[in-house]
Write an enzyme that holds these catalytic residues in place. Structure first.
Site, short mmCIF file in Angstrom:
data_model
loop_
_atom_site.label_atom_id
_atom_site.label_comp_id
_atom_site.label_asym_id
_atom_site.label_seq_id
_atom_site.Cartn_x
_atom_site.Cartn_y
_atom_site.Cartn_z
N LEU B 61 -62.75 0.93 64.58
CA LEU B 61 -62.38 -0.29 65.37
C LEU B 61 -61.44 -1.43 64.45
O LEU B 61 -60.41 -1.81 64.91
CB LEU B 61 -63.69 -1.10 65.93
CG LEU B 61 -64.28 -0.42 67.08
CD1 LEU B 61 -65.59 -1.11 67.47
CD2 LEU B 61 -63.57 -0.08 68.21
N GLY B 62 -61.89 -1.12 63.22
CA GLY B 62 -61.12 -2.21 62.38
C GLY B 62 -61.60 -2.23 61.10
O GLY B 62 -62.70 -1.69 60.55
N ALA B 63 -61.01 -3.10 60.14
CA ALA B 63 -61.55 -3.00 58.51
C ALA B 63 -61.32 -4.66 58.24
O ALA B 63 -60.51 -5.39 58.98
CB ALA B 63 -60.77 -2.37 57.97
N GLY B 65 -62.38 -7.70 54.87
CA GLY B 65 -62.44 -7.83 53.58
C GLY B 65 -64.04 -7.14 53.23
O GLY B 65 -64.55 -6.83 52.04
N VAL B 69 -65.41 -1.37 60.59
CA VAL B 69 -66.21 -1.56 61.88
C VAL B 69 -65.92 -0.21 62.49
O VAL B 69 -64.71 0.27 62.74
CB VAL B 69 -65.99 -3.02 62.51
CG1 VAL B 69 -66.76 -2.99 63.72
CG2 VAL B 69 -66.09 -4.12 61.77
N LYS B 83 -70.84 -2.31 61.78
CA LYS B 83 -70.04 -2.83 60.68
C LYS B 83 -70.83 -2.09 59.23
O LYS B 83 -71.91 -2.29 59.27
CB LYS B 83 -70.33 -4.30 60.73
CG LYS B 83 -69.22 -4.89 59.67
CD LYS B 83 -69.71 -6.18 59.27
CE LYS B 83 -68.56 -7.22 59.86
NZ LYS B 83 -69.07 -8.72 59.49
N ASP B 177 -64.27 -17.95 61.54
CA ASP B 177 -63.38 -17.15 61.41
C ASP B 177 -62.71 -16.66 62.80
O ASP B 177 -62.51 -15.62 63.16
CB ASP B 177 -63.93 -15.90 60.64
CG ASP B 177 -62.82 -15.07 60.33
OD1 ASP B 177 -61.59 -15.36 60.13
OD2 ASP B 177 -62.91 -13.61 60.18
#
Lengths: 182, 227
Positions: B61-63, B65, B69, B83, B177
């Site tokens: 789904l994403g990355a 730092g 995920v 995650k 965030d």
């Protein structure tokens, strides 16, 4: 003995083919028509969770009914009427649970998305909620799903003539409801 | 009775139903993994694990730092956002403490507008955190694809965002965030928004809210929805 085994094998293979056929054909129908059928159920029930349940049930039913249908066209007709019937009993259950007749009760989310419609469209959608269930079904199938009179007859179980007259009475009722609210 | 013009009624109905359907959710499929362009799910690479604890990984789904995920499936078939901490960080004791704190913080937030924590193991060789998967594009992806939202949609979205932030604040936390890529309109439905994973959530005494881009910039100004 040998013949018995051959028969058994044939039978097994036939069953495998039937099962495999149902699997892939139902999967194809599912990926192709799931969204459309869910939208149909959503237009009729005005509730996302109910709509998804109705469509899942329709596909489960299709899976069991597959040996009787054995063709994509008839399967789609089966799915449409299963979605109509499912939506209808969903609405009936909702009414019974509340103990009184409420022709159109959008839930909170549907009310929110109604608020996002242009006023003109909203007027039509709200009026559609106030006309008879049959008329609503026929109008949605005719003007949203673009089905022919014949297809609507199969899906609703009405005769072609009844589809025609229900559609025409539905348009009149809709027009009248819009005139009342404006 | 007023004059009946069936053709006009039919055309108005056709247009209204089309508009109504356009506002419907995109109806994420509960069975096959939602993949392909626009879904925000990419396929697993050679270096990605195939399993983490009981979860079978389905896509990326994403990355960030902290880690990657993944979209994963629980043993019961439920889709979750998993995650997984970067391998370089697993021996970093201070990072592990921070991660454990984030997980503990996330567990205290309840609310229909944030993705709830389902499971986590902060003690594992490679710590991980599973939250509910919120299908659909993020606000940033949505706006890239559809352009600015209409005022009414923006108001609905803003109200939901305020509720989500209130839930987080009431738990004594600060998001730190918040940005359009973390806002999930939720399967195309602009009202079912949720905030996906709260990276670095901490007690609010420690940090100030850092809102990188105002959500308001993304939609045109306007008046509230008429209700």
């Amino acid at each position: 003995m040998l013949e018995g085994t051959a028969t058994r094998l044939r039978r097994l293979r036939a069953r495998e083919n039937a099962g495999g056929g149902a699997d892939s054909a139902v999967s194809d129908l599912y990926s192709e028509h799931r969204v459309g059928l869910t939208r149909l159920a959503l237009l009729l029930t005005d509730d996302e969770a109910s709509a998804q349940d109705v469509v899942q049930d329709a596909f489960l039913g299709l899976y069991t009914a597959w040996p009787r249908l054995r063709s994509q066209d008839r399967a789609l007709a089966y799915l449409r009427s299963a979605v109509l019937n499912g939506s209808r009993s969903m609405l009936r259950r909702r009414r019974t649970a509340r103990g009184y007749v409420q022709p159109h009760e959008p839930n909170a989310r549907s009310a929110e998305s109604l608020a996002m419609l242009d006023a003109g469209h909203r007027e039509v959608v709200e009026a559609l909620g106030r006309i008879g269930q049959r008329q609503r079904e026929v109008l949605v199938l005719r003007y949203w799903a673009d089905l022919s009179e014949g297809e609507i007859a199969v899906a609703t179980g009405l005769s072609r003539g009844a589809v025609k007259s229900t559609a025409s009475r539905g348009r009149v009722a809709l027009h009248r409801e819009m005139a009342v609210s404006s | 009775m007023s004059e009946v013009d069936p053709d006009d009624t039919a055309e108005r109905l056709r247009a209204a139903l089309t508009a109504r359907v356009a506002l419907m959710p995109t109806l994420p499929d509960p069975l096959p993994p939602p993949a392909g362009p626009g879904s925000g799910v990419r396929s697993l690479g050679d270096t990605d694990p195939r399993r983490v604890a009981d979860y079978q990984l389905v896509g990326r789904l994403g990355a960030g730092g902290m880690g990657v995920v993944y979209l994963a499936r629980s043993p019961g078939g439920r889709l979750v956002a998993l995650k997984v901490v970067r391998s370089e960080l697993r021996d970093d004791a201070s990072f592990r403490r921070r991660f454990a704190r984030e997980v503990a913080a996330a567990r205290t937030v309840h609310g229909a507008f944030t993705a709830p924590v389902l499971d986590a193991d902060v003690e594992a060789d490679t710590p991980w955190l599973a939250t509910a998967y919120v299908p659909g594009p993020s606000l940033a992806q949505w706006v890239d694809e559809h352009g600015p939202m209409r005022a009414a949609q923006g108001w609905v979205l803003g109200a939901g965002l305020a509720e989500a932030l209130t839930a987080i604040q009431q738990a004594g936390l600060v998001h730190r965030d918040l940005k359009p890529s973390k806002r999930h309109p939720g399967g195309g439905r602009p009202t079912g928004h949720r905030l996906r994973h709260r990276a670095g959530a901490r007690g609010r005494d420690h940090h100030r809210v850092r809102v990188r881009r105002r959500v308001a910039e993304l939609h045109s100004a306007g008046t509230g929805p008429r209700r």
